[in-house]
Scaffold this active site. Structure first.
Site, PDB file in Angstrom:
ATOM      1  N   GLY A 142       0.967  -1.351   0.553  1.00  0.00           N
ATOM      2  CA  GLY A 142       0.156   0.313   0.105  1.00  0.00           C
ATOM      3  C   GLY A 142       0.445   1.133  -0.158  1.00  0.00           C
ATOM      4  O   GLY A 142       2.261   1.474  -0.429  1.00  0.00           O
ATOM      5  N   SER A 143      -0.237   2.120   0.562  1.00  0.00           N
ATOM      6  CA  SER A 143       1.340   3.404   0.526  1.00  0.00           C
ATOM      7  C   SER A 143       2.342   3.664   1.341  1.00  0.00           C
ATOM      8  O   SER A 143       3.251   4.469   1.123  1.00  0.00           O
ATOM      9  CB  SER A 143       0.356   5.481   1.519  1.00  0.00           C
ATOM     10  OG  SER A 143      -1.088   4.425   0.663  1.00  0.00           O
ATOM     11  N   THR A 144       3.137   2.158   2.131  1.00  0.00           N
ATOM     12  CA  THR A 144       4.158   2.229   2.230  1.00  0.00           C
ATOM     13  C   THR A 144       5.760   2.061   1.322  1.00  0.00           C
ATOM     14  O   THR A 144       6.163   2.418   1.647  1.00  0.00           O
ATOM     15  CB  THR A 144       4.538   0.928   3.754  1.00  0.00           C
ATOM     16  OG1 THR A 144       4.739   0.566   3.112  1.00  0.00           O
ATOM     17  CG2 THR A 144       3.442   0.870   5.054  1.00  0.00           C
ATOM     18  N   PHE A 145       4.627   1.993   0.757  1.00  0.00           N
ATOM     19  CA  PHE A 145       5.376   2.099  -1.087  1.00  0.00           C
ATOM     20  C   PHE A 145       5.697   2.915  -1.659  1.00  0.00           C
ATOM     21  O   PHE A 145       6.496   3.201  -2.259  1.00  0.00           O
ATOM     22  CB  PHE A 145       4.865   1.216  -2.371  1.00  0.00           C
ATOM     23  CG  PHE A 145       5.385   0.399  -3.019  1.00  0.00           C
ATOM     24  CD1 PHE A 145       6.389  -0.375  -2.900  1.00  0.00           C
ATOM     25  CD2 PHE A 145       5.391   1.132  -4.034  1.00  0.00           C
ATOM     26  CE1 PHE A 145       7.071  -0.892  -4.155  1.00  0.00           C
ATOM     27  CE2 PHE A 145       6.198   0.474  -5.266  1.00  0.00           C
ATOM     28  CZ  PHE A 145       7.031  -0.251  -5.038  1.00  0.00           C
TER      29      PHE A 145
END
Lengths: 625, 383
Positions: free
Chosen positions: A321-324
């Site tokens: 998800g957005s941690t990427f």
């Protein structure tokens, strides 16, 4: 017919020679037997009677495992067992019946012992019960004269005093399997009571922990009873291991996660790569495995939908998800396609062909640049970057951060996650890559999968100035790990200004006015944490759900989004990294971030790397106050 | 002397065959089998399981096979000599390949419920093929070096395959049995001396190619005290077993060496040590004389046979049997290195038992058909 007559004559002559030779050979055998049996018979009879040397192998004590401060994690405890030697019991059934009166034994077990005792070779003891309590031991010892054939023995049993807290890391030992015997010629493995490392560190470092077999030569009398030991070679005890974990921190992580159904957390030393804690929920108790687990417990563990036997830190693969998004940003900055000041207008969606890609924020973020795009986790901004970079360049950058890579951490079963490329998709599905899939990958969805350990390593490689640390539990796993400064790890050569902007974005995520994780700021004086939330879809939101807003309502647990959070601290001198994944936790900001914050606070308090950062900050606070 | 002085029947009926059967030889089989049964019963600590009863069943089935072979027309045996040998070579190759795949020593061919050890049967098939070959050769032809190429290949190929398994004992036996058949067929003595010299010259090369455990065995044979608790342990324990048996033995089930597990492999290769411990010198010599009787009956069969194929076949199989016994007892008594050769009809093991009975069946067959005319070449007038 002369030829045949000739060869018949020759055959007869030669057959006589061969026959004579055979007779001579048989004669030699008889002479030899006469020498051994008649002439020297008395001497050998004496040897047979008096000097019977039997060799017994001794299992050396298995190496213990300690945490980084020398606290025992896996130990050997003396245990007592009662065994039976059929040949010394004049009446097997009487002995067993008497034993059953003083030691509670199910009738099934008694029948089993009886069967084994009759089937085994003479003088090979059969274990009736392991792990006798002191009281049971004393009771049997008192009655031993009435129990001929019974034998009390002590042995060392592997014990894991912290049970499920460390089960996934340490693994467990268990009885030697047939495949082990084929692979490994060590005579130790042939001892019936020997235990071999089955999973975890016990398996990886089995050879080191195992030690070398000892050997006793014992004199045995005419009925097979051991008289005395002639020589004794104790062998070598297994090597003790000190691992990178901090027991206190590990326990804290485990307990903190235990409020969730299924979750994982990794704490990493960003400089050295040491794994400081690695917890996976639910856990399991490793202790029953030591003696071979019973089928029912095993089935329960395997059949549990929450997969307690799986170490989710290295084996759980989740869309990041957005941690990427940090990776997407670095990829674009590295390629020189954008600068940190690059702005995108976010109306809440981005159209590509006739497909509309939505931002999580319905109304959009308006004009936004990198730092705020990270802090507010604007999807459109990263759709745009990903589209410019392209999937193959994005994958190349992601791989350097460890996504889709195995690190060679010292635990068996490490999974690689997945970072898709065009070539991969053609190989896997036989279909060409779609442009829209690049956009989805840019926000860590779609095909992209990462393990919690990979997320922690990714964060470490960002915050330590771009050094390619690899995670380890035992210091000599990698040569670079021996360097406490961490400068031995190769540099990723990241663009300085770009990296600074990304880290600033992570700072704003936690500490900024609009940051998605503002609620999870660190409440320690003078120490700030930086991080990134992630909420990854388990199931695609349908058009109907989006229109009706139904996707915001309460969904069944298995369909809820995974909640992720990665962070590091202190912001000014990064040292500790925490990555948290809560399966179906709903939202990274609401579920994962508070857990990660609590773990980070505890990490700074314990300070396993002895940076002294918290004491210094407290002292500064006092000066000012 | 006229070639057809006597009327030779071309075909025998079953009654004639049964009358011509060498019943002395047949009777020795159950006697030796009984000895084997007692040894295995004792090896199991006085139990019919796990070895003795299976041994008995195998013996019974094998005896039927032996009788069936004995009553088969020798011309049929002659015709199928080469195909049987070729089949054995194929099986040996299959074992080698399977062994390579499983990355370990392998002598077995897994055929579902039956595990076959082709190297045992190969010894019998080798004698069969060599007898067939020399039957078709005139005495002058035997003298030609070129005529020796084929038989040397017949011996060398299986020996190399077996060595690769690795099974030193069987390889040595193949060479010894094959060499003896060559000798009986009339190959010149100086050629054997030459071969002996060649082997002596090749010894260093062979030594370099032996596996560690094989070298260890040879060294241990040369000096058992070298490592009394390692590889020499078995030999020493075997000595003690033999020696402590004395003249009369310690009685069935009374041998402590065997019963207390000091004796290794007591149900297979060291079965003789158990017998010698429990029945003494008397029992051991009695067993040897049973084997000697068997061997010399087979020799007598060879000598009175009227065709060369039968002569070579019976004599070759007699030598094969004698070698089994000599090597096994020699090994147990410390005269030879430990090479893993079973004792026929006594050691536990299905394929070895089957191969021994097959060999005996062929000897009986030769005896039954000793006057049956065999052409030197298909189509030739009867010799």
């Amino acid at each position: 017919m002369r030829p045949d007559l000739d060869r018949a004559k020759l055959f007869t002559r030669r057959a006589v020679v061969v026959g004579a030779a055979q007779l001579a050979a048989f004669g030699a055998l008889v002479v030899r037997l006469w020498q051994l049996q008649v002439r020297d018979g008395a001497r050998y009879a004496e040897l047979a009677r008096d000097n019977r040397v039997a060799i017994r192998f001794l299992a050396p004590p298995r190496g213990r495992i300690f945490d980084r401060r020398g606290r025992p994690l896996a130990v050997n405890v003396p245990t007592y067992r009662v065994r039976l030697v059929r040949e010394r019991a004049p009446d097997l059934d009487t002995t067993l019946a008497r034993l059953a009166r003083i030691l509670p034994l199910p009738p099934r077990r008694l029948a089993e012992v009886r069967r084994q005792a009759l089937a085994r070779r003479p003088f090979v003891p059969v274990t009736i019960r392991d792990d006798l309590s002191w009281e049971e031991l004393a009771r049997i010892a008192v009655h031993l004269p009435e129990l001929p054939g019974l034998l009390l023995e002590s042995a060392l049993l592997r014990d894991y005093p912290h049970g499920p807290v460390l089960a996934h890391i340490l693994g467990y030992v268990g009885p030697v399997a047939k495949e082990d015997l084929r692979r490994d010629p060590d005579p130790l493995l042939r001892l019936p009571e020997f235990r071999i490392g089955k999973t975890g560190l016990e398996r990886t470092y089995d050879r080191r922990l195992r030690g070398r077999a000892g050997r006793v030569e014992v004199e045995v009398n005419a009925v097979g009873r051991e008289i005395r030991a002639i020589s004794r070679d104790e062998g070598e005890a297994g090597e003790d291991l000190e691992i990178s974990l901090d027991l206190e921190l590990q326990r804290f992580c485990f307990d903190r996660l235990a409020r969730e159904r299924a979750a994982a957390a990794v704490v990493l030393d960003a400089v050295t790569g040491a794994v400081l804690a690695s917890a996976s929920i639910p856990g399991y108790d490793p202790r029953p495995f030591t003696n071979g687990i019973d089928a029912r417990t095993w089935r329960q563990l395997v059949g549990n939908p929450l997969h307690p036997l799986v170490d989710k830190c290295i084996q759980g693969q989740y869309p990041p998800g957005s941690t990427f998004k940090m990776v997407t940003a670095i990829a674009a900055l590295e390629a020189g396609l954008v600068s940190p000041g690059y702005e995108v207008f976010c109306p809440g969606y981005l159209d590509l062909g006739n497909t509309r890609f939505h931002c999580w924020k319905r109304g959009g973020h308006g004009r936004i640049a990198l730092v705020q795009a990270l802090a507010q986790s604007c999807d459109v901004y990263f759709y745009d970057l990903a589209r410019r970079v392209g999937i193959d360049a994005l994958a190349a950058t992601a791989r350097r951060f460890g996504i889709g890579e195995r690190f060679g951490v010292d635990l068996p079963g490490e999974r690689s996650g997945l970072m898709p490329t065009r070539a991969w998709k053609r190989r896997r599905f036989g279909r060409p890559w779609q442009k829209g899939e690049t956009l989805i990958a840019g926000i860590g969805q779609g095909f992209v999968l990462a393990t919690p350990l990979q997320l922690a390593v990714m964060t470490a490689r960002l915050c330590n100035g771009g050094r390619a640390v690899r995670p380890w539990f035992v210091r000599d796993r990698f040569p670079e790990a021996a360097d406490p400064t961490g400068r031995s790890w190769p540099s990723l050569e990241l663009p300085r200004a770009g990296l600074e902007a990304v880290l600033r974005g992570m700072y704003e995520t936690v500490n900024g006015r609009l940051g998605t994780a503002r609620a999870s700021r660190l409440d320690l004086p003078g120490i700030a944490m930086a991080g990134k939330t992630g909420t990854s879809q388990v199931r695609r939101i349908t058009r109907k759900e989006r229109l009706t807003g139904a996707y915001r309502e309460e969904k069944p647990w298995e369909e809820r989004d995974h909640a992720l959070f990665v962070c590091y601290a202190p912001f000014e001198a990064p040292r500790y990294v925490v990555a948290v994944v809560v399966e179906h936790g709903g939202s990274g900001a609401r579920t994962a971030a508070p857990i990660a914050r609590d773990i980070m606070r505890r990490t700074l308090e314990i300070d396993p790397a002895e940076t002294g950062v918290l004491t210094a900050a407290l002292a500064r606070g006092k000066d000012r106050g | 002397m006229t070639p057809h002085a006597r009327i030779r029947p071309l075909r025998l009926d079953l009654g004639e065959k049964l009358r011509a059967l060498n019943w002395a030889l047949v009777l020795l089989v159950p006697i030796l089998g009984l000895v084997g049964y007692l040894v295995l019963y004792s090896a199991a600590g006085g139990a019919h399981a796990p070895w003795a009863w299976r041994h008995a069943v195998r013996l019974a089935v094998g005896t039927l096979v032996m009788l069936a072979v004995a009553l088969t027309d020798v011309r049929l045996v002659y015709r199928f000599a080469y195909p049987v040998f070729a089949l054995c070579l194929l099986a040996l190759m299959a074992v080698d390949i399977a062994g390579t795949l499983s990355k370990g020593a392998q002598r077995w061919l897994d055929l579902g419920p039956v595990r076959l050890q082709p190297s045992e049967v190969t010894k019998v098939a080798l004698v069969l093929a060599l007898a067939r070959y020399f039957h078709g050769l005139r005495i002058e032809e035997v003298g030609r070096p070129s005529a020796l190429l084929a038989p040397l290949g017949m011996i060398g190929l299986p020996a190399v395959l077996v060595l690769g398994q690795p099974d030193l004992g069987t390889a040595v036996m193949l060479v010894a049995v094959g060499g003896t058949v060559l000798f009986l067929a009339g190959v010149r003595i100086w050629k054997f001396l030459l071969a002996g010299a060649a082997v002596a010259a090749a010894l260093p090369v062979i030594w370099a190619n032996l596996r560690d455990y094989q070298r260890e065995r040879v060294l241990t044979f040369l000096d058992p005290e070298r490592d009394p608790l390692g590889a020499g342990y078995h030999i020493l324990q075997s000595y003690i077993a033999l020696g402590s048996g004395g003249v009369w033995g310690r009685g069935l089930l009374g041998g402590t060496q065997a019963q207390l597990d000091f004796l290794p492999e007591k149900q297979t290769d060291f079965a003789f040590a158990l017998l010698a411990e429990e029945t003494g010198f008397v029992g051991a010599v009695l067993l040897l004389s049973l084997y000697a009787t068997m061997v010399f009956i087979a020799f007598a069969v060879a000598l009175r046979c009227e065709h060369h194929f039968g002569r070579l076949l019976a004599a070759g199989l007699a030598v094969n049997l004698a070698l089994y016994v000599t090597i096994n007892v020699g090994m147990v008594a410390g005269l030879l290195p430990v090479v893993g050769v079973p004792l026929p009809f006594v050691s536990y093991g299905g394929t070895a038992m089957f191969a021994s009975l097959l060999g005996l069946g062929l000897v009986l067959c030769v005896d039954v058909h000793r006057r049956v005319p065999l052409p030197r070449h298909p189509g030739d007038p009867p010799a």
